[in-house]
Scaffold this active site. Structure first.
Site, mmCIF file in Angstrom:
data_model
loop_
_atom_site.group_PDB
_atom_site.id
_atom_site.type_symbol
_atom_site.label_atom_id
_atom_site.label_comp_id
_atom_site.label_asym_id
_atom_site.label_seq_id
_atom_site.Cartn_x
_atom_site.Cartn_y
_atom_site.Cartn_z
ATOM 1 N N THR A 98 -0.038 -6.938 -4.271
ATOM 2 C CA THR A 98 -0.127 -7.948 -5.334
ATOM 3 C C THR A 98 -1.549 -7.921 -5.866
ATOM 4 O O THR A 98 -2.488 -8.246 -5.126
ATOM 5 C CB THR A 98 0.176 -9.356 -4.785
ATOM 6 O OG1 THR A 98 1.476 -9.339 -4.185
ATOM 7 C CG2 THR A 98 0.143 -10.394 -5.896
ATOM 8 N N LYS A 173 5.442 -11.020 -10.964
ATOM 9 C CA LYS A 173 5.073 -11.579 -9.649
ATOM 10 C C LYS A 173 4.193 -12.829 -9.810
ATOM 11 O O LYS A 173 4.442 -13.857 -9.194
ATOM 12 C CB LYS A 173 4.339 -10.490 -8.859
ATOM 13 C CG LYS A 173 3.654 -10.928 -7.601
ATOM 14 C CD LYS A 173 4.590 -11.069 -6.428
ATOM 15 C CE LYS A 173 3.860 -11.587 -5.208
ATOM 16 N NZ LYS A 173 4.751 -11.961 -4.144
ATOM 17 N N LYS A 248 -4.453 -16.775 -3.228
ATOM 18 C CA LYS A 248 -4.757 -15.492 -3.892
ATOM 19 C C LYS A 248 -3.914 -15.332 -5.164
ATOM 20 O O LYS A 248 -4.439 -15.012 -6.235
ATOM 21 C CB LYS A 248 -4.449 -14.345 -2.924
ATOM 22 C CG LYS A 248 -4.545 -12.977 -3.568
ATOM 23 C CD LYS A 248 -3.985 -11.865 -2.681
ATOM 24 C CE LYS A 248 -3.820 -10.602 -3.506
ATOM 25 N NZ LYS A 248 -3.203 -9.502 -2.786
HETATM 26 P P1 NAD Z 1 -2.364 -6.980 5.559
HETATM 27 O O1 NAD Z 1 -3.789 -7.387 5.493
HETATM 28 O O2 NAD Z 1 -1.544 -7.308 6.773
HETATM 29 O O3 NAD Z 1 -2.270 -5.382 5.358
HETATM 30 C C1 NAD Z 1 -3.108 -4.621 4.518
HETATM 31 C C2 NAD Z 1 -3.407 -3.330 5.236
HETATM 32 O O4 NAD Z 1 -4.164 -2.475 4.381
HETATM 33 C C3 NAD Z 1 -4.258 -3.532 6.507
HETATM 34 O O5 NAD Z 1 -3.596 -2.988 7.639
HETATM 35 C C4 NAD Z 1 -5.559 -2.778 6.191
HETATM 36 O O6 NAD Z 1 -6.140 -2.172 7.322
HETATM 37 C C5 NAD Z 1 -5.052 -1.751 5.199
HETATM 38 N N1 NAD Z 1 -6.107 -1.145 4.403
HETATM 39 C C6 NAD Z 1 -7.232 -1.729 3.893
HETATM 40 N N2 NAD Z 1 -7.965 -0.807 3.232
HETATM 41 C C7 NAD Z 1 -7.267 0.364 3.328
HETATM 42 C C8 NAD Z 1 -7.513 1.668 2.835
HETATM 43 N N3 NAD Z 1 -8.605 1.957 2.108
HETATM 44 N N4 NAD Z 1 -6.600 2.643 3.108
HETATM 45 C C9 NAD Z 1 -5.484 2.374 3.817
HETATM 46 N N5 NAD Z 1 -5.207 1.148 4.312
HETATM 47 C C10 NAD Z 1 -6.095 0.153 4.059
HETATM 48 O O7 NAD Z 1 -1.673 -7.574 4.257
HETATM 49 P P2 NAD Z 1 -0.101 -7.751 3.981
HETATM 50 O O8 NAD Z 1 0.330 -9.115 4.380
HETATM 51 O O9 NAD Z 1 0.635 -6.553 4.497
HETATM 52 O O10 NAD Z 1 -0.096 -7.758 2.381
HETATM 53 C C11 NAD Z 1 -0.260 -6.570 1.634
HETATM 54 C C12 NAD Z 1 -0.077 -6.885 0.156
HETATM 55 O O11 NAD Z 1 1.227 -7.440 -0.046
HETATM 56 C C13 NAD Z 1 -1.074 -7.906 -0.396
HETATM 57 O O12 NAD Z 1 -1.465 -7.497 -1.688
HETATM 58 C C14 NAD Z 1 -0.277 -9.208 -0.410
HETATM 59 O O13 NAD Z 1 -0.750 -10.101 -1.404
HETATM 60 C C15 NAD Z 1 1.104 -8.689 -0.722
HETATM 61 N N6 NAD Z 1 2.211 -9.561 -0.256
HETATM 62 C C16 NAD Z 1 2.173 -10.076 1.016
HETATM 63 C C17 NAD Z 1 3.218 -10.886 1.442
HETATM 64 C C18 NAD Z 1 3.217 -11.476 2.846
HETATM 65 O O14 NAD Z 1 4.050 -12.377 3.112
HETATM 66 N N7 NAD Z 1 2.380 -11.004 3.758
HETATM 67 C C19 NAD Z 1 4.306 -11.172 0.586
HETATM 68 C C20 NAD Z 1 4.316 -10.596 -0.682
HETATM 69 C C21 NAD Z 1 3.263 -9.788 -1.092
#
Ligand code: NAD
Length: 302
Positions: A98, A173, A248
């Site tokens: 997102t 979104k 966010k």
């Molecule tokens: P998260 O922090 O659990 O996962 C993000 C991952 O990205 C981490 O494991 C981190 O180590 C990795 N990362 C960071 N930099 C990196 C790089 N350069 N190369 C490879 N990996 C890298 O976050 P999440 O909850 O999985 O959310 C991910 C996205 O999905 C966000 O943008 C969030 O807004 C969106 N989202 C989350 C949810 C939710 O309920 N968690 C729901 C809808 C959308």
């Protein structure tokens, strides 16, 4: 001509969402080359059957399609800057993070300038939807690129909507989540007003869930315990959808309102309200905003 399942998938970002999404692609028969800098995420991806590689560029170089699931737009753009040169010509980049609409458009332009293709494909449905493969995908990009991404998105999701051109998936979104944030605040204000006026939660639910004030926030995600047993209010507001994530998304909505000259007074106010709540309660479910309204109204918890 290879079928889509023979395509190699690079998967970058194996966190709460990306980890289970990548695991579902493995289960469906895709070869997944996975990268995340966090060792625990790497271990889990290995256990799920992905091939974990040492760098994002290595995963990209071998892939036909590269999926990213990252914390924010800055990280997506930085990573694209790092990996686009490593990709085979015409590689399809699918960003499921997102991020800001402007960042999504920039990511698509960067991919095109490097001779590749890109779509934005943010999701709704949370960690449970990622694990169950029932996410909703909102996709922005060209018709042909959407068609190529579709078989993979259908593995990870229950519903996939092609919303328009580059950035329009992110637009869907943030519009949805802005409305959700606004409706949760409005509902919570009505509940606290009802409390002050002697209306019980059960009677409030009984009336409003079938009256004109009805909303998803009430009927699926009721912010007080009781009427909807599965809502986070019944579990001390453990997320669910954390306040930090709502904060966010409302920040992204607020910047889009301002950048596009929309008189979005309620959206901007919702962003302010969640920003303030996020200072203390970022880890609580976003429906816990009702407890803040109650506290600020001089009420004891019900
Ligand atoms: P998260 O922090 O659990 O996962 C993000 C991952 O990205 C981490 O494991 C981190 O180590 C990795 N990362 C960071 N930099 C990196 C790089 N350069 N190369 C490879 N990996 C890298 O976050 P999440 O909850 O999985 O959310 C991910 C996205 O999905 C966000 O943008 C969030 O807004 C969106 N989202 C989350 C949810 C939710 O309920 N968690 C729901 C809808 C959308």
């Amino acid at each position: 001509m290879s079928t889509s399942v023979n395509k190699k998938v690079g998967f970058l970002g194996l966190g709460h969402m990306g980890g289970p999404m990548a695991a579902n692609l493995v289960k469906a028969g895709y070869e997944v080359l996975a990268f995340d800098p966090v060792p625990a995420a790497q271990e889990q991806a290995k256990a799920d059957g992905a091939t974990v590689v040492a760098t994002a560029a290595e995963a990209t170089a071998a892939a036909d399609i590269v999926i990213t699931m990252l914390p924010n737009g800055r990280i997506v753009l930085d990573l694209y800057g790092e990996i686009l040169a490593a990709a085979k010509p015409g590689t399809l980049f699918v960003d499921c993070s997102t991020i800001d609409v402007a960042d999504a458009k920039q990511a698509a332009e960067m991919a095109a300038a490097a001779g590749h293709r890109a779509v934005d494909a943010p999701v709704s449905g949370g960690v449970a939807g990622a694990a169950a493969g029932t996410l909703t995908f909102m996709v922005g990009g060209a018709d042909a690129d959407f068609a190529d991404a579709l078989p993979l998105l259908e593995v990870m999701g229950g519903k996939v909507v092609h919303c328009g051109g580059a950035g329009v998936g992110q637009a869907a979104k943030i519009c949805n989540n802005m409305l959700l944030g606004i409706s949760m605040i409005g509902l919570s204000e009505a509940i606290v007003l009802g409390e002050k006026l002697g209306l019980t939660h059960d009677k409030f639910f009984d009336v409003v869930s079938t009256a004109s004030g009805q909303s998803w926030a009430l009927t699926s995600y009721c912010p007080v315990p009781g009427p909807v047993p599965t809502s986070p209010a019944n579990n001390d507001y453990q997320p669910g959808f954390a306040t930090a994530l709502m904060n966010k998304d409302l920040g992204l909505a607020a910047s889009a309102l301002q950048a596009n000259g929309v008189d979005g007074q309620i959206g901007l106010l919702a962003a302010e309200i969640y920003n303030r709540f996020n200072q203390d309660e970022s880890g609580k479910d976003f429906s816990a905003i009702v407890t803040d309204i109650r506290k600020r109204s001089g009420e004891e918890p019900a």
